[in-house]
Scaffold this active site. Structure first.
Site, PDB file in Angstrom:
ATOM      1  CG  ASP A  98      -2.331   0.240   0.978  1.00 13.49           C
ATOM      2  OD1 ASP A  98      -2.629   1.367   0.536  1.00 13.49           O
ATOM      3  OD2 ASP A  98      -3.156  -0.667   1.186  1.00 13.49           O
ATOM      4  CG  ASP A 198      -4.725   5.208   1.260  1.00 12.50           C
ATOM      5  OD1 ASP A 198      -5.636   4.386   1.399  1.00 12.50           O
ATOM      6  OD2 ASP A 198      -4.623   6.244   1.955  1.00 12.50           O
ATOM      7  CD  GLU A 253      -9.190   4.453  -1.334  1.00  9.74           C
ATOM      8  OE1 GLU A 253     -10.112   4.045  -0.629  1.00  9.74           O
ATOM      9  OE2 GLU A 253      -8.216   5.069  -0.853  1.00  9.74           O
ATOM     10  CG  HIS A 322      -8.979  -2.178   3.821  1.00  9.79           C
ATOM     11  ND1 HIS A 322      -8.778  -2.052   2.464  1.00  9.79           N
ATOM     12  CD2 HIS A 322      -8.613  -0.995   4.364  1.00  9.79           C
ATOM     13  CE1 HIS A 322      -8.314  -0.849   2.200  1.00  9.79           C
ATOM     14  NE2 HIS A 322      -8.206  -0.191   3.332  1.00  9.79           N
ATOM     15  CG  ASP A 323     -11.562   1.162   3.290  1.00 12.31           C
ATOM     16  OD1 ASP A 323     -11.090   1.056   4.439  1.00 12.31           O
ATOM     17  OD2 ASP A 323     -10.953   1.693   2.345  1.00 12.31           O
TER      18      ASP A 323
HETATM   19  C1  GLC Z   1      -8.217   4.697   2.181  1.00 12.57           C
HETATM   20  C2  GLC Z   1      -8.063   3.365   2.875  1.00 12.57           C
HETATM   21  C3  GLC Z   1      -8.689   3.461   4.218  1.00 12.57           C
HETATM   22  C4  GLC Z   1      -7.992   4.537   5.008  1.00 12.57           C
HETATM   23  C5  GLC Z   1      -7.957   5.853   4.263  1.00 12.57           C
HETATM   24  C6  GLC Z   1      -6.969   6.796   4.865  1.00 12.57           C
HETATM   25  O1  GLC Z   1      -9.534   5.013   1.930  1.00 12.57           O
HETATM   26  O2  GLC Z   1      -8.596   2.355   2.090  1.00 12.57           O
HETATM   27  O3  GLC Z   1      -8.661   2.259   4.912  1.00 12.57           O
HETATM   28  O4  GLC Z   1      -8.632   4.730   6.223  1.00 12.57           O
HETATM   29  O5  GLC Z   1      -7.589   5.698   2.911  1.00 12.57           O
HETATM   30  O6  GLC Z   1      -5.664   6.418   4.578  1.00 12.57           O
END
Ligand code: GLC
Length: 549
Positions: A98, A198, A253, A322-323
């Protein structure tokens, strides 16, 4: 042009804290992942995406990094990471990490220096503001609830898109950018095969930092300020200075990226290899999840997206991460969760145009847990929103209900390996509660059973990799078929004279469709009824055919 390697892989996402604990401290670790590599190899996945393992105070489970170069002792050591890379490599698997560079941790050395000395170089790595009165610099609301601004003892405010322990990095500063690129290249040189990137669409800010009008009079949600004009300069530079130099896989993402800017992100020469397709992520908000109308809405979203993406670039397709809550809870009513429906969901997305991702536990049909109180939850977002609801005099019980159903902790409960204590995840005390259903749903139970969901996932990955079909999935077009048959989800993939057809019946009853029985490559039922140019699908039947039907 022939497919890039990352178009031919199946990715498995690991949430390291919850995967497998090798040393009994209640927290999953890198050696735990290494121990389970044979399991993953057998599952048929090629790439492991490991959520953050860097040093971190763990405010947001590692998405708050205090040292980008070091593995957090809770996960092991850098030597453990080297060993994992090596052992994965021996098995023909790759690892992506990540990359969290919108923000770091307030315990990172840069931030500590910036706090101690407003004139030091590192102070320029963050966004600080002074205000004449003691008012927050603007009305923007962070993603985890509350202001994006937090005040230091000396009166300066610093900016954070997420929690106050996650100060945003100032990408306007070329020195900061160089530091980031140096770190990225260091990991790539070490042998990681790429990154999941991320929250990247937050890195460019509206530098006016002006308050924005809101309808409800509350703060303005920062999630509306993604993909801000000017971001392309940063992303092009990162690609040129890092990703292009390595034949790596990057999956971003990228909330806020719509059809207008998709090509820039994930087109042939995009900033990234692919971005996650979030267009159908939020279907859980539909009331009657498995009604025909709900399936039709899902169908529309998926195929609208597929039609677009297959012309514009490449995406990552997934049901869980994971979200998110668990896919069986998200897309199915409780009483309909079973092998047939879970394998139907899996078949539905697995052969779509894009790289399929499997989230840990999805392959055994792990479900949401039961949350009795906010105290049982670990997620910083759930806690922040709960607190916010109390401040706004809203009903906190509603927040609890929302997060019980949709909260991120649902996917973060420990991986269910067997029916022993703590689901075989740890010999210690697990950092988060174990889902009570581990005695029924676990790897051990499903491993030897040929009709288990786990065995079915193995068939999915095997088919994805089969020599004769690999090009079809990596290069082929996608075409929706049987569009008008209610609750039937069907498509053809085609490349160079070869086709594969996927048909899934989401109706709770049988469904007749036009079609002849071509060679069946995969079927989640024992039989398939065919008669007079028609196929009779059982409830939740999913079939993959060679050729067209
Ligand atoms: C992304 C991740 C999440 C995290 C956020 C802040 O959305 O997937 O789990 O809390 O970024 O880094």
């Amino acid at each position: 042009m022939l497919a890039k390697w990352w178009k031919r892989v199946v990715v498995y996402q690991i949430y390291p804290k919850s995967f497998y604990d090798s040393d009994g401290d209640g927290i999953g670790d890198l050696n735990g992942i290494t121990e389970k590599l044979d399991y993953l190899k057998e599952l048929g996945v090629d790439v492991l995406w490991i959520c953050p393992i860097y040093c971190s105070p763990m405010e947001d489970n590692g998405y708050d990094i205090s040292d980008y170069y070091r593995v957090d002792p809770m996960f092991g050591s850098n030597a453990d990471m080297d060993r994992l890379l090596c052992e994965a490599g021996k098995r023909g698997m790759k690892i992506i990490l990540d990359l969290v560079v919108n923000h770091c941790s307030d315990e990172h050395a840069w931030f500590k220096k910036a706090v101690a000395d407003p004139d030091c170089e590192e102070a320029g790595y963050f966004y600080f503001k002074n205000t004449a009165d003691e008012e927050e610099p603007n009305n923007w609301c962070s993603n985890f609830g509350g202001s994006v601004w937090t005040r230091l003892a000396d009166g300066r405010w610093y900016y954070h898109t997420f929690s106050k322990k996650q100060p945003d990095l100032n990408w306007e500063n070329p020195k900061l950018r160089e530091k980031v690129y140096e770190m990225i290249n260091w990991w790539l040189d070490k042998g990681v095969a790429g990154f999941r990137v991320d929250a990247i669409t937050f890195i460019k800010k509206d530098l006016s930092f002006k308050s924005r009008a809101t309808e409800d009079g509350f703060r303005y949600p920062i999630e509306n300020l993604t993909d801000y004009p000017g971001i392309g300069g940063f992303l092009t530079e990162m690609k040129e200075k890092c990703f292009d130099k390595h034949d790596c896989m990057t999956v971003a993402e990228a909330p806020g990226v719509g059809n207008e800017t998709f090509r820039e992100y994930a087109g042939e020469d995009g900033y990234f290899s692919m971005i996650f397709d979030f267009t159908w992520e939020n279907m859980e908000s539909e009331a009657d999840k498995s009604s025909i109308e709900a399936v039709e809405r899902l169908k529309k979203r998926i195929f609208d997206s597929q039609r677009f993406v297959s012309k514009a670039g490449w995406s990552a397709v997934f049901l869980e991460n994971h979200d998110q809550s668990r896919c069986v809870n998200k897309y199915l009513e409780k009483e309909n969760i079973c092998f047939e429906s879970a394998s139907a969901l899996a078949t539905m997305y697995f052969f779509l145009y894009g790289t399929p991702f499997i989230y840990e536990g999805q392959e055994i049909g792990m479900t949401n847990a039961v949350w009795n109180s906010i105290g049982e939850m670990e997620d910083v977002r759930a806690k922040g929103k709960y607190k916010e609801a109390i401040e706004r005099r809203q009903d906190p019980q509603k927040v609890l209900e929302y997060f019980s159903e949709l909260g991120r902790d649902n996917s973060r409960t420990p991986m269910q390996w067997n029916s022993e204590e703590n689901a075989g995840f740890t010999k210690g005390r697990p950092w988060i509660k174990v889902n009570e259903n581990y005695k029924v749903i676990n790897v051990e139970e499903q491993k030897t059973r040929s009709d288990s969901l786990l065995s079915y996932y193995k068939k999915l990955t095997a088919l994805h990799h089969e020599d004769v079909y690999e090009d079809v999935f990596a290069e082929g077009s996608v075409r929706q078929i049987l569009e008008d048959v209610p609750a039937v989800f069907a498509y053809e993939r085609e490349w160079d004279g070869r086709a594969v057809t996927v048909v899934v019946n989401f109706k709770k009853g049988p469904q007749e469709i036009q079609g002849t029985k071509a060679e069946v490559l995969l079927n989640n039922h024992k039989t398939l009824c065919a008669k007079d140019g028609k196929l009779l699908l059982a409830p939740y039947q999913a079939v993959v055919f060679d050729g067209k039907i």
